[in-house]
Design an enzyme around this catalytic site. Sequence first.
Site, PDB file in Angstrom:
ATOM      1  N   LYS A  88       3.910  87.463 -42.866  1.00  0.00           N
ATOM      2  CA  LYS A  88       2.944  87.008 -43.879  1.00  0.00           C
ATOM      3  C   LYS A  88       2.139  88.195 -44.411  1.00  0.00           C
ATOM      4  CE  LYS A  88       4.450  83.098 -43.669  1.00  0.00           C
ATOM      5  NZ  LYS A  88       5.553  82.978 -44.595  1.00  0.00           N
ATOM      6  N   GLN A 131      -2.272  79.696 -37.029  1.00  0.00           N
ATOM      7  CA  GLN A 131      -0.946  79.911 -36.450  1.00  0.00           C
ATOM      8  C   GLN A 131      -0.786  79.040 -35.211  1.00  0.00           C
ATOM      9  OE1 GLN A 131       1.720  81.569 -37.606  1.00  0.00           O
ATOM     10  NE2 GLN A 131       2.754  80.674 -35.873  1.00  0.00           N
ATOM     11  N   ASP A 154      -0.695  75.656 -44.826  1.00  0.00           N
ATOM     12  CA  ASP A 154       0.458  74.988 -44.223  1.00  0.00           C
ATOM     13  C   ASP A 154       0.612  73.535 -44.664  1.00  0.00           C
ATOM     14  OD1 ASP A 154       1.690  77.008 -42.705  1.00  0.00           O
ATOM     15  OD2 ASP A 154       0.228  76.763 -41.099  1.00  0.00           O
TER      16      ASP A 154
END
Length: 163
Positions: A88, A131, A154
């Site tokens: 990322k 994460q 997300d």
Amino acid sequence: MIAKWRTPEDSCIENVGSIRPCAALVKTLDILLHLPHTLAMPLLNGTQAAASVRAALAERVKTQGLHPTLCVLLVGEDPASALYVSLKERAAREIGAELRVHAVPGISTDAACELIHSWNENPAVHGILVQLPLPSSVDTDGVIAAIDPRKDVDGFHAENVGR
């Protein structure tokens, strides 16, 4: 009996134990198997598609004078999570975005939520990524719920799931 499929010609499937191909199904398969090669679906090259999207984003960031900022919460020492976040970071650099990683060996649910609330309130932060997986001592659902749905990268927030 699990399923019954009926066509005008006959019954394709009477039950799970005895499957008889119907005339229409056989004809459709025959047509598909004998299609000219030029009608086949092209293969999608994911690497090229991703590079194209990143190039378009980089151009948009540059021409519109944007400075997108993504904040990431990384908890623990999981190598797969660290690799994902590093990918990322590379993608962010490619498009001209800033990626701020808050990496900690451990965190409480309350501390994670406080950090996320500070990112929610910061107008310079455009996206938030937590994460996963989080340690079992952390309420993952609570942490995800703390993210402003408009900044949920997300799409795991309850308001974003299924969109």
